[in-house]
Enzyme design. Structure first.
Site, PDB file in Angstrom:
ATOM      1  N   TYR A  56       0.718  -1.674   0.039  1.00  0.00           N
ATOM      2  CA  TYR A  56       0.038   0.133   0.228  1.00  0.00           C
ATOM      3  C   TYR A  56       0.632   1.068  -0.175  1.00  0.00           C
ATOM      4  O   TYR A  56       1.731   1.519   0.636  1.00  0.00           O
ATOM      5  CB  TYR A  56      -0.782  -0.118   1.008  1.00  0.00           C
ATOM      6  CG  TYR A  56      -2.793   0.363   1.691  1.00  0.00           C
ATOM      7  CD1 TYR A  56      -2.591   1.028   0.153  1.00  0.00           C
ATOM      8  CD2 TYR A  56      -2.958  -1.262   0.675  1.00  0.00           C
ATOM      9  CE1 TYR A  56      -4.186   0.657  -0.418  1.00  0.00           C
ATOM     10  CE2 TYR A  56      -4.116  -1.032   0.676  1.00  0.00           C
ATOM     11  CZ  TYR A  56      -5.124  -0.049  -0.123  1.00  0.00           C
ATOM     12  OH  TYR A  56      -6.141  -0.009  -0.663  1.00  0.00           O
ATOM     13  N   GLU A  58      -0.408   4.729  -0.080  1.00  0.00           N
ATOM     14  CA  GLU A  58      -1.537   5.972  -0.632  1.00  0.00           C
ATOM     15  C   GLU A  58      -0.598   7.612  -0.781  1.00  0.00           C
ATOM     16  O   GLU A  58       0.414   7.669   0.358  1.00  0.00           O
ATOM     17  CB  GLU A  58      -2.554   6.200   0.319  1.00  0.00           C
ATOM     18  CG  GLU A  58      -3.883   5.168   0.159  1.00  0.00           C
ATOM     19  CD  GLU A  58      -4.716   5.359   1.249  1.00  0.00           C
ATOM     20  OE1 GLU A  58      -4.830   5.692   1.954  1.00  0.00           O
ATOM     21  OE2 GLU A  58      -5.426   4.679   0.779  1.00  0.00           O
ATOM     22  N   ASP A 202      -7.773  13.451 -24.766  1.00  0.00           N
ATOM     23  CA  ASP A 202      -7.415  12.069 -24.468  1.00  0.00           C
ATOM     24  C   ASP A 202      -6.697  11.246 -25.544  1.00  0.00           C
ATOM     25  O   ASP A 202      -7.350  11.004 -26.535  1.00  0.00           O
ATOM     26  CB  ASP A 202      -9.409  11.685 -24.483  1.00  0.00           C
ATOM     27  CG  ASP A 202      -8.734  10.425 -23.295  1.00  0.00           C
ATOM     28  OD1 ASP A 202      -8.044   9.529 -23.646  1.00  0.00           O
ATOM     29  OD2 ASP A 202     -10.116   9.838 -23.465  1.00  0.00           O
ATOM     30  N   THR A 228      -4.710   6.409 -21.314  1.00  0.00           N
ATOM     31  CA  THR A 228      -4.789   4.974 -21.493  1.00  0.00           C
ATOM     32  C   THR A 228      -2.927   4.126 -21.080  1.00  0.00           C
ATOM     33  O   THR A 228      -2.499   5.322 -22.017  1.00  0.00           O
ATOM     34  CB  THR A 228      -5.420   3.661 -21.547  1.00  0.00           C
ATOM     35  OG1 THR A 228      -4.982   3.738 -23.364  1.00  0.00           O
ATOM     36  CG2 THR A 228      -6.482   4.432 -21.661  1.00  0.00           C
ATOM     37  N   LYS A 231      -3.210   0.230 -24.869  1.00  0.00           N
ATOM     38  CA  LYS A 231      -3.725   0.371 -26.081  1.00  0.00           C
ATOM     39  C   LYS A 231      -2.832   0.306 -27.354  1.00  0.00           C
ATOM     40  O   LYS A 231      -0.917  -0.164 -26.979  1.00  0.00           O
ATOM     41  CB  LYS A 231      -4.583   1.502 -26.120  1.00  0.00           C
ATOM     42  CG  LYS A 231      -5.952   1.777 -25.795  1.00  0.00           C
ATOM     43  CD  LYS A 231      -6.608   2.166 -25.902  1.00  0.00           C
ATOM     44  CE  LYS A 231      -8.048   2.248 -24.724  1.00  0.00           C
ATOM     45  NZ  LYS A 231      -9.108   2.532 -24.756  1.00  0.00           N
ATOM     46  N   ARG A 237      -2.664  -2.566 -18.577  1.00  0.00           N
ATOM     47  CA  ARG A 237      -3.918  -1.628 -17.587  1.00  0.00           C
ATOM     48  C   ARG A 237      -3.201  -0.514 -17.643  1.00  0.00           C
ATOM     49  O   ARG A 237      -3.218  -0.886 -15.963  1.00  0.00           O
ATOM     50  CB  ARG A 237      -4.983  -2.901 -17.788  1.00  0.00           C
ATOM     51  CG  ARG A 237      -5.203  -4.294 -18.418  1.00  0.00           C
ATOM     52  CD  ARG A 237      -6.328  -4.341 -19.034  1.00  0.00           C
ATOM     53  NE  ARG A 237      -7.220  -3.487 -19.224  1.00  0.00           N
ATOM     54  CZ  ARG A 237      -8.149  -3.890 -20.778  1.00  0.00           C
ATOM     55  NH1 ARG A 237      -7.467  -4.369 -21.290  1.00  0.00           N
ATOM     56  NH2 ARG A 237      -8.850  -2.719 -20.879  1.00  0.00           N
TER      57      ARG A 237
HETATM   58  C1  LIG Z   1     -10.441   3.537 -23.893  1.00  0.00           C
HETATM   59  C2  LIG Z   1     -10.639   4.995 -23.605  1.00  0.00           C
HETATM   60  C3  LIG Z   1     -10.699   4.916 -21.992  1.00  0.00           C
HETATM   61  C4  LIG Z   1     -10.976   4.504 -21.362  1.00  0.00           C
HETATM   62  O1  LIG Z   1     -10.245   3.753 -20.533  1.00  0.00           O
HETATM   63  P1  LIG Z   1     -10.499   2.443 -20.169  1.00  0.00           P
HETATM   64  O2  LIG Z   1      -9.035   1.549 -19.767  1.00  0.00           O
HETATM   65  O3  LIG Z   1     -11.441   1.421 -20.598  1.00  0.00           O
HETATM   66  O4  LIG Z   1     -11.344   2.867 -18.704  1.00  0.00           O
HETATM   67  C5  LIG Z   1     -10.863   6.652 -22.261  1.00  0.00           C
HETATM   68  N1  LIG Z   1     -11.158   7.727 -23.236  1.00  0.00           N
HETATM   69  C6  LIG Z   1     -10.660   7.376 -24.819  1.00  0.00           C
HETATM   70  C7  LIG Z   1     -11.092   7.975 -25.592  1.00  0.00           C
HETATM   71  C8  LIG Z   1     -10.166   5.634 -25.080  1.00  0.00           C
HETATM   72  O5  LIG Z   1     -10.165   5.132 -25.923  1.00  0.00           O
END
Ligand SMILES: *Cc1c(COP(=O)(O)O)cnc(C)c1O
Length: 421
Positions: A56, A58, A202, A228, A231, A237
């Site tokens: 932990y 925090e 994003d 994220t 991807k 993740r």
């Molecule tokens: C995948 C994605 C997210 C969310 O990600 P998670 O890890 O699935 O919660 C947010 N914004 C965009 C543009 C995404 O493609």
């Protein structure tokens, strides 16, 4: 067999071990075209399954609420420093559990419930967390949505400017989950500046392309960058928030204690490893090959009469409108899956069909590029897709699906996958 092997898991919980082995084999055999997925490296796999999960911590480096951070602090420092270096940002927070909580932290940092926010509508390629109605971000904030032009399939910057001037949102999100074209960050920044909004880029889908120099960077244009890590960036993740020094404190406070408790330290370690991998020259080559593969696949699909939203792609992602082929997205995705090609059904802009059975499918080349496939092989991939779509449209699948599936697993057997041997 899964690598590293799972003897203790098999002894303690054979049911789960069996399912993990099955999933590993499935990932090895299938042509994985889900645009948000990838294969992480062996090193990332190892880092994310360590004893760091036991700890932990925090708080932030040097300011923790628990003792015993002698090793965790340097792990998080490495992850933060590598993110700052790789993306060229002044501040990085590597603690968000995933992309959706990272975006929620941005709302918490800069807006109050009821405030107006703006993002791309989900049916046009935006993400749920950009203010879509079923998401907390659409329920607790007053959200305004922009889309794409019907004639070009591209973001309508005139609409973005008009809506921003009319509604004066606190936050403007750019980027999304089904956008096959380059995001014009300078144009978004100019609009955000004019209306006094915080611009959030994003980059969840394209972070790896940006890191590898295959897509323009929002740095210097967006106030906040959310991503994220799993991807195109090819990490575990997780998620990161990046910004100028000006917004560092607000973002950090929003992630912890605003929204989360203890960070997932095993994930932080794996993010650090992925960022190190992404800073190597080979990753730049990877990112450019992802785009080259997507382009080659898009061209081959167009040659076969497929209708692509915006006519093609600039990044890793292709959105196909199947209307002209006489089939819907869902039965096509299911048939392709049976034929060894994994993708997802997806709405297309101005889709006349329902979200649960929309007109399109979405494809991406991040995972197959990691596997080692090259642009020369994309016409073959398009041929397989065409064969299955044509058979499905005619209602004459016969032996088509198992035949294609066998051809695909034969091809892929020559391309190693981290995590499987
Ligand atoms: C995948 C994605 C997210 C969310 O990600 P998670 O890890 O699935 O919660 C947010 N914004 C965009 C543009 C995404 O493609």
């Amino acid at each position: 067999m899964h690598q590293p092997p799972l003897p203790s898991l098999a002894a303690t919980d054979p049911e789960i071990a069996h399912l993990v082995e099955g999933e590993a084999q499935r990932q090895f055999d299938k042509l994985r075209l889900i645009a948000s997925e990838n294969y992480v490296s062996q090193a990332v796999l190892e880092a994310s399954s360590t004893v760091l999960t036991n700890k932990y911590s925090e708080g932030y480096v040097g300011r923790r609420y628990y003792e015993g951070q002698q090793f965790i602090d340097p792990v998080e420092t490495l992850a933060v420093d590598r993110a700052k270096e790789l993306f060229g940002v002044e501040h990085a927070n590597v603690q968000p559990y995933s992309g959706s909580p990272a975006n929620l932290a941005v709302y918490l940092a800069f807006a109050k419930p009821g405030d107006t926010v703006m993002g791309m509508g989900l049916p046009f390629g935006g993400h749920l967390t950009h203010g879509w109605s079923v998401s907390a971000t659409g329920k607790w904030f007053s959200s305004v949505r922009y889309g794409v032009r019907a004639d070009t399939g591209r973001v309508d910057m005139d609409e973005v400017r008009d809506l921003a001037r009319e509604h004066r949102p606190k936050l403007i999100f750019c980027g999304g989950t089904a956008i096959p074209r380059t995001i014009d960050y300078p144009a978004f920044a100019e609009i955000a500046r004019e209306v006094g909004a915080v611009l959030v880029a994003d980059i969840a889908h394209i972070a790896g392309l940006i890191a590898g120099g295959a897509h323009p960077s929002p740095v210097g244009h967006a106030d906040v960058i959310s991503t994220t890590t799993h991807k195109t960036l090819r990490g575990p993740r997780g998620a990161m928030l990046m910004s100028t020094a000006e917004h560092a404190k607000a973002l950090d406070k929003a992630v912890f204690p605003g929204l989360q408790g203890g960070p997932h330290n095993h994930t932080t370690a794996a993010i650090a490893v992925a960022l190190r991998e992404a800073s190597a020259p080979a990753f730049g080559e990877y990112a450019h090959t992802v785009v080259a593969n997507a382009r080659a696949l898009a061209e081959a699909l167009v040659e076969r009469g497929f209708d692509l939203v915006s006519g093609g792609t600039d990044n890793h992602l292709i959105l196909v409108d199947l209307t002209s082929k006489g089939v819907a997205g869902k039965p096509t995705a299911k048939a392709l899956d049976e034929a060894g090609i994994e993708l997802n059904y997806n709405t297309v802009p101005f889709d006349p069909r329902k979200p649960f059975d929309p007109s399109g499918v979405r494809l991406g080349t991040a995972a197959i590029t990691t596997r080692g496939l090259r642009p020369e092989q994309m016409p073959r991939v398009a041929e397989w897709i065409d064969t299955v779509v044509t058979a499905t449209a005619k209602g004459e699948q016969g032996e088509v699906l198992p035949t294609v599936s066998a051809e695909i697993s034969e091809l892929l057997s020559g391309y190693p996958m981290p995590g499987w041997a």
